[in-house]
Enzyme design. Structure first.
Site, short mmCIF file in Angstrom:
data_model
loop_
_atom_site.label_atom_id
_atom_site.label_comp_id
_atom_site.label_asym_id
_atom_site.label_seq_id
_atom_site.Cartn_x
_atom_site.Cartn_y
_atom_site.Cartn_z
N SER A 1 1.15 -8.62 -9.56
CA SER A 1 0.12 -8.99 -10.51
C SER A 1 0.05 -7.97 -11.66
O SER A 1 0.06 -8.33 -12.84
CB SER A 1 -1.23 -9.08 -9.79
OG SER A 1 -2.28 -9.24 -10.69
N LYS B 1 2.24 -8.46 -15.78
CA LYS B 1 1.55 -8.46 -17.08
C LYS B 1 2.10 -7.36 -17.99
O LYS B 1 2.18 -7.53 -19.20
CB LYS B 1 0.04 -8.29 -16.85
CG LYS B 1 -0.60 -9.58 -16.35
CD LYS B 1 -2.05 -9.40 -15.96
CE LYS B 1 -2.18 -8.66 -14.66
NZ LYS B 1 -3.49 -8.69 -14.04
N ASP C 1 0.14 -15.36 -13.02
CA ASP C 1 -0.80 -14.41 -12.43
C ASP C 1 -2.23 -14.94 -12.50
O ASP C 1 -3.01 -14.73 -11.56
CB ASP C 1 -0.71 -13.05 -13.13
CG ASP C 1 -1.71 -12.06 -12.54
OD1 ASP C 1 -1.63 -11.82 -11.32
OD2 ASP C 1 -2.59 -11.58 -13.28
N HIS D 1 -1.98 2.43 -17.99
CA HIS D 1 -2.79 1.48 -17.22
C HIS D 1 -3.48 2.20 -16.06
O HIS D 1 -2.91 3.07 -15.43
CB HIS D 1 -1.87 0.38 -16.67
CG HIS D 1 -2.59 -0.68 -15.90
ND1 HIS D 1 -3.23 -1.73 -16.53
CD2 HIS D 1 -2.79 -0.85 -14.58
CE1 HIS D 1 -3.78 -2.51 -15.60
NE2 HIS D 1 -3.53 -2.00 -14.42
N ARG E 1 -5.99 -16.07 -4.98
CA ARG E 1 -6.09 -14.92 -4.06
C ARG E 1 -7.56 -14.59 -3.84
O ARG E 1 -7.99 -14.30 -2.72
CB ARG E 1 -5.36 -13.70 -4.65
CG ARG E 1 -3.85 -13.80 -4.50
CD ARG E 1 -3.17 -12.80 -5.43
NE ARG E 1 -3.54 -11.43 -5.14
CZ ARG E 1 -3.48 -10.44 -6.02
NH1 ARG E 1 -3.07 -10.65 -7.25
NH2 ARG E 1 -3.84 -9.22 -5.68
N1 URA Z 1 -5.24 -5.57 -11.08
C1 URA Z 1 -4.50 -6.66 -11.33
O1 URA Z 1 -4.15 -6.93 -12.45
N2 URA Z 1 -4.14 -7.44 -10.29
C2 URA Z 1 -4.49 -7.18 -9.02
O2 URA Z 1 -4.12 -7.90 -8.13
C3 URA Z 1 -5.27 -6.04 -8.78
C4 URA Z 1 -5.63 -5.24 -9.83
#
Ligand code: URA
Length: 430
Positions: free
Chosen positions: A183, A187, A161, A82, A168
């Site tokens: 966040s 995931k 999220d 990632h 947010r």
């Molecule tokens: N990427 C994400 O998935 N969440 C965030 O808050 C910032 C970057």
């Protein structure tokens, strides 16, 4: 438990319990907590950031707020890669087949791009036929069979999220490090990951504009991952100038293909090799990062990585896109008009914004994008630049967009008369 009590605790800097964070995340996901309550809590959590253990609890609560992908039983070792997002970052398209050709299994869920940072899902959707909607069963089967599976996020993955991220965004609380960490990691955990390699980008083209902030984020990611039982290896890498030559979806796929076909060079290829080396090392497949990089290079040179990439594209429904990528109707070259010198700045943020203005990126999350447009960057920080040298090629939908982009791009480059050192690429590994 009640939401007012939870908000008041955060407001008063009192620690949360695991149950409170679970209540909050699940209430966000199932809609039982109102947006105005969640927004108030988010602002309180922005002003009084969560501690490490609280961040890990929130992460786990968000990860279990919806469906989870069960990847147990896959051939080991397997990893998820990632990036926190940057301008021109197409490394995943190279790394997945490269790592698989080195013997790892790589499973990844990718997002769409937002703002100047692109998303792998958008890049690969420029390849005709490439499926980005694999079911959990298809993911497992494909990972088992060829060692690679990539898909877009299923709607019900970490739904807390989705709700919290949108709020947010609306309440200017995106930048809180514990909220970013929960966040990202929620995931990954919901996607079944047990080991992740995270490329944390630092610089004007990234979320974290300085190396110091990126380091802070990386340390928090590492610590929270550990607390959640997720093995994590992190690299902090430079994003002050665009990564590689291409910025824009189809253009970036073409550049990734160049690397896989053995025609790559420069910082983009170097980053792929470094990330591959440290992933192989973290997965226990080699004894050192250097050995991992050598293995990756040998797979690139022997054509094994390319064969794996073709197998991957075919498995996801796409022919190898030699001439099928979309191309923009207008191309405009931008030359250096000033005196000769050395490139001191090639600003990633400006280039990223130009690509958004060309239609290649989203301002709002549901915007349509033009996959063919973008910018090719022919100049790198630290290199010599002559008068009239080619700096950029703009790929645009029409002349007006091309002209506007060309004008803006001139601001992205600063040329100085003294030699400039080439900046580092991998700033730190942790
Ligand atoms: N990427 C994400 O998935 N969440 C965030 O808050 C910032 C970057």
């Amino acid at each position: 438990l009640n939401i007012q009590g939870i908000i008041a605790k955060r407001r008063d800097k009192q620690p949360h319990t695991q149950e409170e964070l679970q209540y909050l995340a699940h209430g966000a996901a199932d809609g039982s907590i109102e947006d105005y309550h969640l927004s108030a809590w988010l602002m309180a959590a922005y002003l009084h950031p969560l501690e490490e253990q609280e961040t890990a609890w929130l992460t786990q609560a968000m990860a279990t707020s919806g469906e989870r992908l069960d990847l147990s039983g896959l051939p080991k070792p397997w990893v998820d890669k990632h990036s926190t997002g940057g301008v021109g970052d197409k490394a995943s398209i190279v790394l997945l087949p490269l790592l698989a050709s080195c013997g790892l299994t790589v499973v990844k869920m990718s997002g769409k791009g937002l703002g100047i940072t692109g998303g792998t899902v958008d890049k690969l959707s420029s390849v005709p036929g490439f499926r980005l909607d694999l079911t959990p069963q298809e993911m497992r089967d494909q990972a088992q069979r060829i060692g690679i599976a990539l898909t877009g996020q299923t709607p019900n993955l970490a739904p807390a999220d989705k709700v919290l991220y949108a709020l947010r965004d609306a309440t200017t609380t995106v930048g809180s490090i514990p909220l970013i960490v929960s966040s990202i990691l929620s995931k990954k955990i919901a996607g079944g990951a047990e080991m992740i390699v995270l490329d944390v980008k630092a610089g004007s083209g990234a979320f974290m504009k300085t190396a110091l902030k990126a380091k802070e984020l990386a340390a928090a990611l590492k610590r929270t991952a550990e607390l959640c039982g997720l093995q994590a290896r992190l690299a902090i890498t430079d994003m002050s100038q665009p990564l590689g030559r291409a910025v824009g979806n189809a253009l970036e796929v073409a550049e990734a293909i160049e690397v896989l076909e053995g025609r790559g060079a420069g910082r983009f290829q170097q980053l792929c090799m470094r990330l591959c080396g440290l992933t192989l090392m973290a997965a226990g497949a080699v004894a050192s990062e250097k050995e991992g990089e050598d293995l990756a290079l040998s797979k690139l040179e022997s054509g094994a990585a390319l064969r794996k990439a073709k197998e991957w594209f075919a498995a996801q429904g796409a022919a190898w896109p030699t001439e099928t990528l979309p191309s923009a109707p207008v191309q405009k070259k931008v030359f250096h008009q000033g005196t000769a010198g050395w490139a001191w700045v090639v600003d990633a943020q400006t280039v990223g914004e130009v690509v958004v203005e060309l239609g290649g990126g989203r301002r709002e999350k549901d915007d349509e994008i033009d996959l063919a447009v973008g910018v090719e960057v022919h100049v790198e920080v630290g290199t010599q630049v002559e008068h009239s040298q080619l700096l950029f090629t703009v790929h645009a939908a029409d002349e007006a967009h091309a002209d506007a982009a060309a004008q803006r791009l001139v601001e992205a480059v600063e040329i100085v008369t003294e030699p400039v050192r080439k900046p580092g690429l991998v700033l730190e590994v942790m």
